[in-house]
Scaffold this motif. Structure first.
Motif, PDB file in Angstrom:
ATOM      1  N   GLY A  29     124.308 -40.245 -24.381  1.00 35.79           N
ATOM      2  CA  GLY A  29     123.350 -41.328 -24.578  1.00 35.79           C
ATOM      3  C   GLY A  29     122.041 -41.148 -23.835  1.00 35.79           C
ATOM      4  N   GLY A  30     121.762 -39.970 -23.320  1.00 38.90           N
ATOM      5  CA  GLY A  30     120.476 -39.730 -22.683  1.00 38.90           C
ATOM      6  C   GLY A  30     120.420 -40.250 -21.265  1.00 38.90           C
ATOM      7  N   GLY A  31     120.844 -41.487 -21.023  1.00 40.85           N
ATOM      8  CA  GLY A  31     120.719 -42.065 -19.695  1.00 40.85           C
ATOM      9  C   GLY A  31     121.895 -41.749 -18.796  1.00 40.85           C
ATOM     10  N   GLY A  32     122.668 -40.735 -19.116  1.00 40.98           N
ATOM     11  CA  GLY A  32     123.865 -40.461 -18.338  1.00 40.98           C
ATOM     12  C   GLY A  32     123.623 -39.542 -17.160  1.00 40.98           C
ATOM     13  N   TYR A  33     122.505 -39.714 -16.462  1.00 46.03           N
ATOM     14  CA  TYR A  33     122.217 -38.856 -15.313  1.00 46.03           C
ATOM     15  C   TYR A  33     122.926 -39.408 -14.088  1.00 46.03           C
ATOM     16  N   GLU A  34     123.317 -38.499 -13.214  1.00 45.00           N
ATOM     17  CA  GLU A  34     123.998 -38.876 -11.981  1.00 45.00           C
ATOM     18  C   GLU A  34     123.046 -39.689 -11.100  1.00 45.00           C
ATOM     19  N   ALA A  35     121.772 -39.269 -11.079  1.00 42.04           N
ATOM     20  CA  ALA A  35     120.809 -39.942 -10.219  1.00 42.04           C
ATOM     21  C   ALA A  35     119.458 -40.016 -10.920  1.00 42.04           C
ATOM     22  N   THR A  36     118.758 -41.127 -10.711  1.00 42.42           N
ATOM     23  CA  THR A  36     117.380 -41.224 -11.190  1.00 42.42           C
ATOM     24  C   THR A  36     116.538 -41.767 -10.049  1.00 42.42           C
ATOM     25  N   LYS A  37     115.292 -41.356 -10.006  1.00 44.21           N
ATOM     26  CA  LYS A  37     114.419 -41.758  -8.900  1.00 44.21           C
ATOM     27  C   LYS A  37     113.005 -41.901  -9.433  1.00 44.21           C
ATOM     28  N   LYS A  38     112.330 -42.958  -9.037  1.00 41.82           N
ATOM     29  CA  LYS A  38     110.926 -43.125  -9.409  1.00 41.82           C
ATOM     30  C   LYS A  38     110.079 -42.900  -8.167  1.00 41.82           C
ATOM     31  N   PRO A  98     103.014 -48.947 -13.334  1.00 36.95           N
ATOM     32  CA  PRO A  98     102.040 -48.027 -12.735  1.00 36.95           C
ATOM     33  C   PRO A  98     102.490 -46.581 -12.959  1.00 36.95           C
ATOM     34  N   LEU A  99     101.544 -45.675 -12.857  1.00 37.66           N
ATOM     35  CA  LEU A  99     101.835 -44.256 -13.055  1.00 37.66           C
ATOM     36  C   LEU A  99     102.885 -43.802 -12.034  1.00 37.66           C
ATOM     37  N   HIS A 100     103.907 -43.106 -12.518  1.00 34.14           N
ATOM     38  CA  HIS A 100     104.947 -42.616 -11.595  1.00 34.14           C
ATOM     39  C   HIS A 100     105.630 -41.383 -12.152  1.00 34.14           C
ATOM     40  N   VAL A 101     106.336 -40.697 -11.255  1.00 31.22           N
ATOM     41  CA  VAL A 101     107.124 -39.533 -11.632  1.00 31.22           C
ATOM     42  C   VAL A 101     108.564 -40.022 -11.745  1.00 31.22           C
ATOM     43  N   LEU A 102     109.220 -39.667 -12.840  1.00 33.97           N
ATOM     44  CA  LEU A 102     110.618 -40.046 -13.027  1.00 33.97           C
ATOM     45  C   LEU A 102     111.469 -38.793 -12.892  1.00 33.97           C
ATOM     46  N   LEU A 103     112.404 -38.832 -11.950  1.00 33.40           N
ATOM     47  CA  LEU A 103     113.308 -37.700 -11.736  1.00 33.40           C
ATOM     48  C   LEU A 103     114.691 -38.126 -12.208  1.00 33.40           C
ATOM     49  N   GLU A 104     115.331 -37.289 -13.034  1.00 28.27           N
ATOM     50  CA  GLU A 104     116.673 -37.596 -13.519  1.00 28.27           C
ATOM     51  C   GLU A 104     117.516 -36.339 -13.422  1.00 28.27           C
ATOM     52  N   GLY A 105     118.738 -36.481 -12.921  1.00 25.65           N
ATOM     53  CA  GLY A 105     119.606 -35.315 -12.849  1.00 25.65           C
ATOM     54  C   GLY A 105     120.672 -35.462 -11.794  1.00 25.65           C
ATOM     55  N   LYS A 106     121.123 -34.318 -11.286  1.00 30.52           N
ATOM     56  CA  LYS A 106     122.127 -34.318 -10.222  1.00 30.52           C
ATOM     57  C   LYS A 106     121.481 -34.811  -8.928  1.00 30.52           C
ATOM     58  N   GLN A 107     122.252 -35.565  -8.140  1.00 34.81           N
ATOM     59  CA  GLN A 107     121.721 -36.176  -6.922  1.00 34.81           C
ATOM     60  C   GLN A 107     121.000 -35.180  -6.011  1.00 34.81           C
ATOM     61  N   GLU A 108     121.642 -34.044  -5.710  1.00 29.36           N
ATOM     62  CA  GLU A 108     121.043 -33.093  -4.764  1.00 29.36           C
ATOM     63  C   GLU A 108     119.728 -32.522  -5.321  1.00 29.36           C
ATOM     64  N   ASN A 109     119.674 -32.303  -6.645  1.00 32.52           N
ATOM     65  CA  ASN A 109     118.465 -31.753  -7.245  1.00 32.52           C
ATOM     66  C   ASN A 109     117.351 -32.794  -7.300  1.00 32.52           C
ATOM     67  N   VAL A 110     117.731 -34.049  -7.562  1.00 38.67           N
ATOM     68  CA  VAL A 110     116.763 -35.139  -7.571  1.00 38.67           C
ATOM     69  C   VAL A 110     116.163 -35.295  -6.164  1.00 38.67           C
ATOM     70  N   ASP A 111     117.011 -35.220  -5.137  1.00 41.56           N
ATOM     71  CA  ASP A 111     116.527 -35.336  -3.755  1.00 41.56           C
ATOM     72  C   ASP A 111     115.537 -34.219  -3.422  1.00 41.56           C
TER      73      ASP A 111
END
Length: 135
Positions: A29-38, A98-111
């Motif tokens: 479903g696309g939104g199945g990432y372990e971690a997301t961060k703005k 507001p303009l932002h960067v969206l990070l989605e993926g595995k927790q360690e990689n998002v960090d």
């Protein structure tokens, strides 16, 4: 669907699908990432500064480099006001944010990606060096 039809016609194409399904946990479903961060882009501090260009780089090279440096299992997107170049097609992620960067993926990689992106956004020296390197 179309991808399945193509996969049956072109041997080796099926691997693309399985890799993507594995990355987002197979939820499909696309939104199945372990971690997301703005990460908010400080465009209010530097109006007119091309943060989008800084983070994406020529032909997307910086974006790919950030993904690779973060370990690969992360998707880096730029969202919010001013992120779409066409002006018409608005990303279904609330364009008024507001303009932002969206990070989605595995927790360690998002960090890891967060650390790299923040470095570019907050350290003007690093940003200037990167800009100079891109030119």
């Amino acid at each position: 669907g179309v991808e399945d039809a193509l996969a049956s016609l072109i041997p080796g194409l099926g691997h693309v699908e399985s890799k993507r399904a594995r990355m987002d946990g197979g939820s499909g479903g696309g939104g199945g990432y372990e971690a997301t961060k703005k990460i908010w882009i400080p465009s209010d501090k530097n109006p007119g500064y091309n943060y989008v260009g800084l983070l994406i780089g020529p032909g997307g090279s910086k974006q790919r480099e950030l993904v690779a440096s973060s370990g690969g299992n992360v998707k880096i997107s730029i969202r919010g006001k001013g992120s779409s170049t066409k002006g018409g097609d608005v990303v279904p992620g609330m364009p008024e944010e507001p303009l932002h960067v969206l990070l989605e993926g595995k927790q360690e990689n998002v960090d890891r990606a967060e650390k790299l992106v923040r470095e570019l956004l907050e350290d003007s020296d690093a940003a200037d060096k990167e800009k100079a390197r891109q030119l």
